[in-house]
Design a protein around this motif. Structure first.
Motif, PDB file in Angstrom:
ATOM      1  N   THR A 170      -8.765  -7.594  -3.001  1.00 34.46           N
ATOM      2  CA  THR A 170      -7.790  -7.334  -4.068  1.00 34.46           C
ATOM      3  C   THR A 170      -6.369  -7.716  -3.673  1.00 34.46           C
ATOM      4  O   THR A 170      -5.450  -7.575  -4.486  1.00 34.46           O
ATOM      5  N   ALA A 171      -6.155  -8.176  -2.453  1.00 33.21           N
ATOM      6  CA  ALA A 171      -4.805  -8.579  -2.035  1.00 33.21           C
ATOM      7  C   ALA A 171      -4.339  -9.788  -2.834  1.00 33.21           C
ATOM      8  O   ALA A 171      -5.135 -10.637  -3.237  1.00 33.21           O
ATOM      9  N   LEU A 172      -3.030  -9.870  -3.040  1.00 37.08           N
ATOM     10  CA  LEU A 172      -2.469 -10.973  -3.832  1.00 37.08           C
ATOM     11  C   LEU A 172      -2.226 -12.221  -2.994  1.00 37.08           C
ATOM     12  O   LEU A 172      -2.026 -13.307  -3.542  1.00 37.08           O
ATOM     13  N   GLY A 173      -2.177 -12.066  -1.671  1.00 35.67           N
ATOM     14  CA  GLY A 173      -1.841 -13.216  -0.840  1.00 35.67           C
ATOM     15  C   GLY A 173      -0.351 -13.441  -0.733  1.00 35.67           C
ATOM     16  O   GLY A 173       0.096 -14.506  -0.304  1.00 35.67           O
ATOM     17  N   TYR A 174       0.435 -12.437  -1.096  1.00 35.99           N
ATOM     18  CA  TYR A 174       1.894 -12.502  -1.010  1.00 35.99           C
ATOM     19  C   TYR A 174       2.320 -11.389  -0.059  1.00 35.99           C
ATOM     20  O   TYR A 174       2.276 -10.211  -0.410  1.00 35.99           O
ATOM     21  N   GLU A 175       2.702 -11.750   1.153  1.00 36.95           N
ATOM     22  CA  GLU A 175       2.891 -10.779   2.226  1.00 36.95           C
ATOM     23  C   GLU A 175       3.861  -9.637   1.876  1.00 36.95           C
ATOM     24  O   GLU A 175       3.549  -8.474   2.170  1.00 36.95           O
ATOM     25  N   PRO A 176       5.020  -9.890   1.271  1.00 40.49           N
ATOM     26  CA  PRO A 176       5.907  -8.755   0.967  1.00 40.49           C
ATOM     27  C   PRO A 176       5.233  -7.696   0.096  1.00 40.49           C
ATOM     28  O   PRO A 176       5.445  -6.493   0.302  1.00 40.49           O
TER      29      PRO A 176
ATOM     30  N   SER B  91       1.912  -6.054   2.071  1.00 41.83           N
ATOM     31  CA  SER B  91       2.260  -5.145   3.161  1.00 41.83           C
ATOM     32  C   SER B  91       2.814  -3.821   2.635  1.00 41.83           C
ATOM     33  O   SER B  91       2.774  -2.810   3.346  1.00 41.83           O
ATOM     34  N   ALA B  92       3.314  -3.819   1.400  1.00 44.41           N
ATOM     35  CA  ALA B  92       3.904  -2.605   0.831  1.00 44.41           C
ATOM     36  C   ALA B  92       2.958  -1.850  -0.089  1.00 44.41           C
ATOM     37  O   ALA B  92       3.068  -0.625  -0.229  1.00 44.41           O
TER      38      ALA B  92
ATOM     39  N   LEU C 112       5.798  -8.703 -12.683  1.00 42.49           N
ATOM     40  CA  LEU C 112       5.274  -7.391 -12.336  1.00 42.49           C
ATOM     41  C   LEU C 112       5.335  -7.181 -10.823  1.00 42.49           C
ATOM     42  O   LEU C 112       5.709  -6.106 -10.345  1.00 42.49           O
ATOM     43  N   VAL C 113       4.988  -8.210 -10.071  1.00 46.22           N
ATOM     44  CA  VAL C 113       5.062  -8.118  -8.609  1.00 46.22           C
ATOM     45  C   VAL C 113       6.498  -7.845  -8.169  1.00 46.22           C
ATOM     46  O   VAL C 113       6.756  -6.961  -7.332  1.00 46.22           O
ATOM     47  N   ALA C 114       7.459  -8.580  -8.738  1.00 44.40           N
ATOM     48  CA  ALA C 114       8.866  -8.423  -8.346  1.00 44.40           C
ATOM     49  C   ALA C 114       9.390  -7.034  -8.688  1.00 44.40           C
ATOM     50  O   ALA C 114      10.079  -6.397  -7.876  1.00 44.40           O
ATOM     51  N   GLU C 115       9.052  -6.543  -9.863  1.00 42.33           N
ATOM     52  CA  GLU C 115       9.575  -5.231 -10.260  1.00 42.33           C
ATOM     53  C   GLU C 115       8.880  -4.097  -9.513  1.00 42.33           C
ATOM     54  O   GLU C 115       9.492  -3.059  -9.242  1.00 42.33           O
ATOM     55  N   GLN C 116       7.603  -4.292  -9.188  1.00 38.41           N
ATOM     56  CA  GLN C 116       6.917  -3.271  -8.385  1.00 38.41           C
ATOM     57  C   GLN C 116       7.565  -3.197  -6.999  1.00 38.41           C
ATOM     58  O   GLN C 116       7.817  -2.110  -6.476  1.00 38.41           O
ATOM     59  N   LEU C 117       7.874  -4.351  -6.418  1.00 39.34           N
ATOM     60  CA  LEU C 117       8.515  -4.387  -5.103  1.00 39.34           C
ATOM     61  C   LEU C 117       9.921  -3.803  -5.134  1.00 39.34           C
ATOM     62  O   LEU C 117      10.381  -3.233  -4.139  1.00 39.34           O
ATOM     63  N   SER C 118      10.603  -3.940  -6.249  1.00 36.64           N
ATOM     64  CA  SER C 118      11.982  -3.456  -6.346  1.00 36.64           C
ATOM     65  C   SER C 118      12.066  -1.932  -6.351  1.00 36.64           C
ATOM     66  O   SER C 118      13.145  -1.368  -6.155  1.00 36.64           O
TER      67      SER C 118
ATOM     68  N   ASN D 247       1.832  -9.390 -21.115  1.00 40.43           N
ATOM     69  CA  ASN D 247       2.531 -10.674 -21.167  1.00 40.43           C
ATOM     70  C   ASN D 247       2.942 -11.087 -19.760  1.00 40.43           C
ATOM     71  O   ASN D 247       4.134 -11.092 -19.429  1.00 40.43           O
ATOM     72  N   PRO D 248       1.978 -11.421 -18.908  1.00 37.05           N
ATOM     73  CA  PRO D 248       2.295 -11.752 -17.521  1.00 37.05           C
ATOM     74  C   PRO D 248       3.137 -13.014 -17.422  1.00 37.05           C
ATOM     75  O   PRO D 248       2.907 -13.996 -18.106  1.00 37.05           O
ATOM     76  N   ARG D 249       4.136 -12.917 -16.526  1.00 30.01           N
ATOM     77  CA  ARG D 249       5.007 -14.078 -16.308  1.00 30.01           C
ATOM     78  C   ARG D 249       5.243 -14.229 -14.812  1.00 30.01           C
ATOM     79  O   ARG D 249       5.254 -13.264 -14.082  1.00 30.01           O
TER      80      ARG D 249
END
Length: 226
Positions: free
Chosen positions: A146-152, A155-156, A175-181, A224-226
């Motif tokens: 289920t990993a996205l392959g995007y380390e930041p 890892s979080a 969604l990835v960017a806002e979840q990380l934020s 609406n994934p972007r």
């Protein structure tokens, strides 16, 4: 034993009993008043207040208590149907004394459940911030399917999914960017219900609509994934 000592002991026991009864009465009254405030707020804001609603949310909640949802308020936020509910379950523990005697105690755990409706029907999926144990496990065993392959992100956060192939469909770039934020909570999705669970009970209801903001944002980004 001196009769005066016996009488004093009985008086103390009676006083403690009276205090416990009064505390229970006050607690029940406060609980009734709290629920009345929630119901009045719902009427004033054109929401629906439902005691003991019929639902399947309990299957996704700690303790899996089928009768644990005691009330729900439902309305519309950001053009989406939403509900906030109170849920609880009770655990019981038994301890043994040095003389071999046992005593049993119980603890009730209270939660607030925030639910936003999402279009379509989705397989089970959830996202969680990694703790120390999860980070250590990842170091030992690597990423799951289920990993996205995007380390930041990987890892979080860890993602659980009944169908790992759907993960990249759900997690677009925004969604990835806002979840990380840190602007979005941990959440789960199943069927058409997007859910956040937190410990506690509902207090004053005026802030309820605003609390749905981050979860409504998740729903928008899923659809609406972007």
């Amino acid at each position: 034993m001196d009769s005066s000592v016996i009488v004093a002991g009985l008086v103390c026991i009676a006083a403690v009993f009276v205090l416990l009864v009064l505390a229970a009465v006050v607690s029940r009254r406060r609980e009734r008043e709290r629920r009345e405030r929630l119901e009045v707020w719902a009427v004033q804001h054109r929401w629906q207040y439902v005691p003991r609603p019929v639902n399947e949310w309990w299957r996704r909640l700690p303790g899996h208590n089928k009768r644990g949802v005691s009330l729900a308020l439902s309305g519309v936020v950001g053009g989406r149907a939403v509900s906030v509910a109170e849920y609880s379950y009770t655990t019981t523990s038994t301890t043994s004394g040095p003389d071999g005697s046992t005593s049993t105690s119980s603890q009730t755990h209270h939660f607030i459940v925030w639910v936003v409706r999402v279009r379509g029907s989705w397989p089970e999926l959830s996202v969680h911030r990694r703790g120390a144990v999860s980070r250590f496990g990842r170091t030992l065993f690597g990423d799951r399917a289920t990993a996205l392959g995007y380390e930041p992100f990987d890892s979080a956060f860890r993602i659980r999914a009944a169908r790992p192939e759907t993960v990249r469909t759900v997690f677009g770039r925004d969604l990835v960017a806002e979840q990380l934020s840190g602007r979005l909570p941990e959440w789960s999705l199943y069927g058409g219900d997007l859910m956040v669970v937190e410990s506690g009970r509902l207090a004053e209801p005026d802030g309820i609509p605003a609390r749905f903001g981050p979860l409504v944002r998740v729903a928008d980004l899923i659809e609406n994934p972007r």
